[in-house]
Design an enzyme around this catalytic site. Structure first.
Site, PDB file in Angstrom:
ATOM      1  N   GLY A 173       7.020   4.098   8.213  1.00  0.00           N
ATOM      2  CA  GLY A 173       6.083   5.461   8.565  1.00  0.00           C
ATOM      3  C   GLY A 173       6.380   6.430   9.652  1.00  0.00           C
ATOM      4  N   SER A 174       5.207   6.678  10.305  1.00  0.00           N
ATOM      5  CA  SER A 174       5.541   7.672  11.743  1.00  0.00           C
ATOM      6  C   SER A 174       5.596   7.368  12.731  1.00  0.00           C
ATOM      7  CB  SER A 174       4.654   8.227  11.791  1.00  0.00           C
ATOM      8  OG  SER A 174       3.012   7.717  12.003  1.00  0.00           O
ATOM      9  N   THR A 175       6.143   7.034  13.994  1.00  0.00           N
ATOM     10  CA  THR A 175       6.252   6.186  15.329  1.00  0.00           C
ATOM     11  C   THR A 175       5.201   6.032  15.514  1.00  0.00           C
ATOM     12  OG1 THR A 175       8.504   7.013  15.502  1.00  0.00           O
ATOM     13  CG2 THR A 175       7.193   5.897  17.623  1.00  0.00           C
ATOM     14  N   GLU A 176       3.901   7.596  15.562  1.00  0.00           N
ATOM     15  CA  GLU A 176       2.334   6.788  16.438  1.00  0.00           C
ATOM     16  C   GLU A 176       1.891   5.588  15.786  1.00  0.00           C
ATOM     17  OE1 GLU A 176       0.018  10.361  16.032  1.00  0.00           O
ATOM     18  OE2 GLU A 176      -1.271  10.092  16.130  1.00  0.00           O
TER      19      GLU A 176
ATOM     20  N   LYS B 284       0.931  -1.620  -0.399  1.00  0.00           N
ATOM     21  CA  LYS B 284       0.613  -0.118   0.385  1.00  0.00           C
ATOM     22  C   LYS B 284       0.642   1.357   0.104  1.00  0.00           C
ATOM     23  CE  LYS B 284      -2.179   2.786   3.451  1.00  0.00           C
ATOM     24  NZ  LYS B 284      -2.069   3.714   2.389  1.00  0.00           N
TER      25      LYS B 284
ATOM     26  N   GLU C 213      10.099  15.669  15.613  1.00  0.00           N
ATOM     27  CA  GLU C 213      10.166  15.350  14.129  1.00  0.00           C
ATOM     28  C   GLU C 213       9.236  16.250  13.361  1.00  0.00           C
ATOM     29  OE1 GLU C 213       9.226  11.603  12.222  1.00  0.00           O
ATOM     30  OE2 GLU C 213      10.934  11.487  11.304  1.00  0.00           O
TER      31      GLU C 213
ATOM     32  N   GLU D 235      10.343   0.578  10.406  1.00  0.00           N
ATOM     33  CA  GLU D 235      11.075   2.056   9.893  1.00  0.00           C
ATOM     34  C   GLU D 235      10.188   2.295  10.507  1.00  0.00           C
ATOM     35  OE1 GLU D 235      14.014   1.054   8.780  1.00  0.00           O
ATOM     36  OE2 GLU D 235      14.470  -0.743   8.195  1.00  0.00           O
TER      37      GLU D 235
ATOM     38  N   GLY E 175       3.308   3.344  13.666  1.00  0.00           N
ATOM     39  CA  GLY E 175       4.369   2.547  14.077  1.00  0.00           C
ATOM     40  C   GLY E 175       3.742   1.783  15.370  1.00  0.00           C
TER      41      GLY E 175
ATOM     42  N   CYS F 239      13.724  10.671   7.163  1.00  0.00           N
ATOM     43  CA  CYS F 239      13.372  10.328   8.228  1.00  0.00           C
ATOM     44  C   CYS F 239      14.859  10.562   8.954  1.00  0.00           C
ATOM     45  CB  CYS F 239      13.053   8.884   8.379  1.00  0.00           C
ATOM     46  SG  CYS F 239      13.891   7.862   7.026  1.00  0.00           S
TER      47      CYS F 239
HETATM   48  P1  NAD Z   1       1.674   7.570   7.786  1.00  0.00           P
HETATM   49  O1  NAD Z   1       2.621   6.776   9.470  1.00  0.00           O
HETATM   50  O2  NAD Z   1       1.086   8.658   8.353  1.00  0.00           O
HETATM   51  O3  NAD Z   1       1.490   7.171   7.180  1.00  0.00           O
HETATM   52  C1  NAD Z   1       2.582   6.181   6.383  1.00  0.00           C
HETATM   53  C2  NAD Z   1       1.725   4.906   5.591  1.00  0.00           C
HETATM   54  O4  NAD Z   1       1.257   3.784   7.564  1.00  0.00           O
HETATM   55  C3  NAD Z   1       1.151   5.896   4.626  1.00  0.00           C
HETATM   56  O5  NAD Z   1       1.179   4.694   3.821  1.00  0.00           O
HETATM   57  C4  NAD Z   1      -0.305   5.919   5.275  1.00  0.00           C
HETATM   58  O6  NAD Z   1      -1.110   5.578   4.709  1.00  0.00           O
HETATM   59  C5  NAD Z   1      -0.252   4.278   6.761  1.00  0.00           C
HETATM   60  N1  NAD Z   1      -0.743   4.192   7.973  1.00  0.00           N
HETATM   61  C6  NAD Z   1      -1.020   5.777   8.512  1.00  0.00           C
HETATM   62  N2  NAD Z   1      -2.526   5.182   9.682  1.00  0.00           N
HETATM   63  C7  NAD Z   1      -2.473   3.879   9.529  1.00  0.00           C
HETATM   64  C8  NAD Z   1      -2.724   2.407  10.505  1.00  0.00           C
HETATM   65  N3  NAD Z   1      -3.479   2.605  11.278  1.00  0.00           N
HETATM   66  N4  NAD Z   1      -2.586   1.896  10.343  1.00  0.00           N
HETATM   67  C9  NAD Z   1      -1.744   1.110   8.559  1.00  0.00           C
HETATM   68  N5  NAD Z   1      -1.762   2.139   8.777  1.00  0.00           N
HETATM   69  C10 NAD Z   1      -1.678   3.271   8.290  1.00  0.00           C
HETATM   70  O7  NAD Z   1       3.635   8.387   8.374  1.00  0.00           O
HETATM   71  P2  NAD Z   1       3.693   9.875   6.926  1.00  0.00           P
HETATM   72  O8  NAD Z   1       3.456  10.960   7.686  1.00  0.00           O
HETATM   73  O9  NAD Z   1       3.020   9.328   5.247  1.00  0.00           O
HETATM   74  O10 NAD Z   1       5.306   9.693   6.921  1.00  0.00           O
HETATM   75  C11 NAD Z   1       6.257  10.261   7.610  1.00  0.00           C
HETATM   76  C12 NAD Z   1       6.812   9.706   8.954  1.00  0.00           C
HETATM   77  O11 NAD Z   1       7.474   8.051   8.017  1.00  0.00           O
HETATM   78  C13 NAD Z   1       7.825  10.483   9.318  1.00  0.00           C
HETATM   79  O12 NAD Z   1       7.574   9.610  10.480  1.00  0.00           O
HETATM   80  C14 NAD Z   1       8.974   9.499   8.305  1.00  0.00           C
HETATM   81  O13 NAD Z   1      10.335   9.449   9.874  1.00  0.00           O
HETATM   82  C15 NAD Z   1       8.775   8.166   8.486  1.00  0.00           C
HETATM   83  N6  NAD Z   1       9.893   6.974   7.517  1.00  0.00           N
HETATM   84  C16 NAD Z   1      10.705   6.544   8.122  1.00  0.00           C
HETATM   85  C17 NAD Z   1      11.082   5.746   7.066  1.00  0.00           C
HETATM   86  C18 NAD Z   1      12.412   5.121   8.003  1.00  0.00           C
HETATM   87  O14 NAD Z   1      12.966   4.195   7.608  1.00  0.00           O
HETATM   88  N7  NAD Z   1      12.834   4.727   9.117  1.00  0.00           N
HETATM   89  C19 NAD Z   1      11.337   6.909   5.882  1.00  0.00           C
HETATM   90  C20 NAD Z   1      10.780   7.243   5.535  1.00  0.00           C
HETATM   91  C21 NAD Z   1       9.661   7.805   6.144  1.00  0.00           C
END
Ligand code: NAD
Length: 491
Positions: free
Chosen positions: A248-251, A197, A401, A270, A253, A304
């Site tokens: 994605g975001s820590t929250e 996704k 962040e 990640e 995750g 990130c």
């Molecule tokens: P996000 O967590 O909002 O979204 C990431 C993905 O998760 C999107 O595809 C989103 O649709 C999906 N998502 C949202 N809610 C969900 C849920 N409840 N269940 C399952 N999937 C869900 O993050 P973002 O704002 O899109 O991305 C930015 C974040 O990603 C930053 O915190 C950044 O540091 C992190 N990031 C980390 C790495 C790494 O390798 N560590 C790489 C890139 C980005």
């Protein structure tokens, strides 16, 4: 005062030098009006009946309509992946799987211009970055894991590796195609099948990738792409998959980790970061300033592992900030498709609002803000490169962040203090060290709690090198030999 110094003092930006526009041709990209879901090698209409428009963040123009996959759509995609896993892909010899991965890698190279333009259109990142970083690295990732596909038993001697099954993969919007490559390449090399996704704001390169899969004749169902927002992601986490790989975001995750507790599904996370970029007084300062700029303004700071906390040794602090401000005055903000652009558009209105709120908090808490004079386009989402000085460690801009082009500068006196301040964060994804002494680099690397540490450089990536975090930056590694393990079971 020498002549040069006098001139520098008078104007940080050479006023008379202007770049002519150098727009990348966008007609190489042919967009469909609307996209379905890529399931079992076919385009399917979403059973949810829901769609939304994906836009160009630089102009706010809609680019195409994409599907918002619902529970039934996700279940169909997972069933297609299960079928492909059981009926062929997992039993293919590694050397056969490798051929598909090599083909994908070569097609990415052949179509790199088209994919790079689309990445910049849909995500807002400067074309020079999508062209010179995202696309070459995405292809390199497929090449690299193609090489492992028939050597898994040598990678893990005496451990009899087997694929895990169906992997659900969820990626963010900052490096859409590259994150797809990081996820899909090792999964397929190990014999798994995938439901991926993409992020809701940047689905288009993943959808064009479906065309690459067809061109490479990857068997139907091996890779399935479902678009949608967090609700689709949550459905994928809850679906009948064997593993979830989330970036994605820590929250989010943490929420996924709670949701999966006790289910037996495997998980890698990640997540976010707040990296320290540490400049010692013996560092080559001009190079360090380039590293600071690359560390925080690359991809508008939507990175990130961005070096968002600058730690400078007190004796050179004033000098580093002076040179940094001067360099910031030469950065060009604007049209992502202009080859001269250094900072493109902020990915979405929501992200822009988040950056603005944190910058306001920084001002209210008492930090001093500097932004070079620059004219921002009227339409679209933009934020000027920013540095905060007089920052205390407790300020939100030093702790949270921001995920935007905003740097917080702090000082230190001794190496011990640098380590203590660098590690004073809930995150632990990356760090940078600038010094001429090799012994000091090793001393720092031993003490910094970060998954990746760059020395006298920043934001360097290589598919052979593992990437991942400590603490709230997640767990599991992507890239390198380490990146195979999450996709394997051992007897
Ligand atoms: P996000 O967590 O909002 O979204 C990431 C993905 O998760 C999107 O595809 C989103 O649709 C999906 N998502 C949202 N809610 C969900 C849920 N409840 N269940 C399952 N999937 C869900 O993050 P973002 O704002 O899109 O991305 C930015 C974040 O990603 C930053 O915190 C950044 O540091 C992190 N990031 C980390 C790495 C790494 O390798 N560590 C790489 C890139 C980005």
């Amino acid at each position: 005062m020498t002549d040069v110094e006098r001139r520098r003092g008078a104007s940080p930006v050479p006023a008379g030098w202007d770049y002519a526009p150098a727009p990348e041709a966008r007609d190489i990209v042919r967009l469909k009006e609307r996209y379905g879901l890529f399931v079992g090698g076919e385009w399917r209409e979403p059973r949810s009946g829901e769609r939304y428009a994906t836009i160009d963040p630089a102009s706010e123009e809609p680019l195409a309509e994409v599907a918002q996959a619902g529970r039934e759509d996700v279940a169909l995609a997972v069933a297609a992946a299960r079928d492909a896993f059981d009926n062929g892909w997992s039993r293919l010899p590694g050397s056969e799987r490798a051929k598909y991965l090599f083909r994908i890698a070569r097609i990415l190279q052949e179509r790199s211009r088209e994919l790079a333009v689309l990445e910049s259109l849909n995500g807002g990142k400067p074309i020079k970055e999508s062209r010179d970083v995202d696309l070459p690295l995405a292809a390199a990732h497929f090449f690299y894991y193609a090489g492992w596909a028939d050597k898994l038993e040598y990678a893990f001697p005496n451990r009899r590796p087997r694929p895990v099954g169906v992997a659900g993969q969820i990626i963010p919007w900052n490096f859409p195609l590259l994150m797809l490559a990081w996820k899909v390449a090792p999964a397929l090399a190990c014999g798994n099948t995938v439901v991926l996704k993409p992020a809701e704001t940047t689905p288009l390169t993943a959808l064009l990738f479906c065309d690459v899969l067809r061109q490479a004749e990857v068997p139907p169902g091996v890779v399935n792409i479902v678009t949608g927002d967090g609700r689709t992601g949550a459905e994928l986490v809850a679906a009948d998959v064997d593993k979830i790989a989330f970036t994605g975001s820590t929250e989010v995750g943490k929420a996924i980790q709670r949701q999966l507790a006790g289910t037996g599904k495997r998980l890698t996370l990640e997540l976010g970061g707040k990296a320290a970029n540490v400049i010692f007084d013996d560092a080559p300062l001009d190079q360090a300033v380039e590293g600071i700029v690359n560390g925080i303004y690359f991809n508008q700071g939507h990175v990130c592992c961005a070096g968002s906390r600058l730690l400078v040794q007190e004796s050179v602090y004033e000098e580093v900030i002076r040179r940094l401000k001067r360099r910031m005055g030469t950065l060009r903000v604007g049209d992502p498709l202009d080859k001269n652009t250094d900072l493109g558009a902020i990915n979405s209105r929501a992200q822009l609002e988040k950056i603005e709120a944190l910058v306001e908090a920084g001002k209210e808490e008492g930090a001093e803000i500097y932004q070079p004079p620059c004219r921002l386009p009227e339409k679209g989402y933009w934020f000027a490169p920013t540095v905060f000085t007089s920052v205390a460690q407790s300020y939100r801009i030093a702790q949270e962040e921001i995920f935007g082009p905003v740097l917080s500068a702090l000082t230190f006196r001794t190496p011990d203090e640098a380590v203590e301040k660098a590690n004073n964060t809930p995150y632990g994804l990356s760090a940078g060290v600038w010094t001429e002494k090799g012994s000091r680099i090793l001393w720092m690397a031993e003490r910094l709690r970060a998954g990746v540490i760059w020395a006298n450089t920043y934001n360097r990536f290589d598919p052979a090198s593992p990437f991942g975090g400590y603490k709230e930056s997640g767990f599991g590694r992507e890239g390198g030999l380490h990146g195979l393990e999450p996709y394997l079971e051992f007897e």
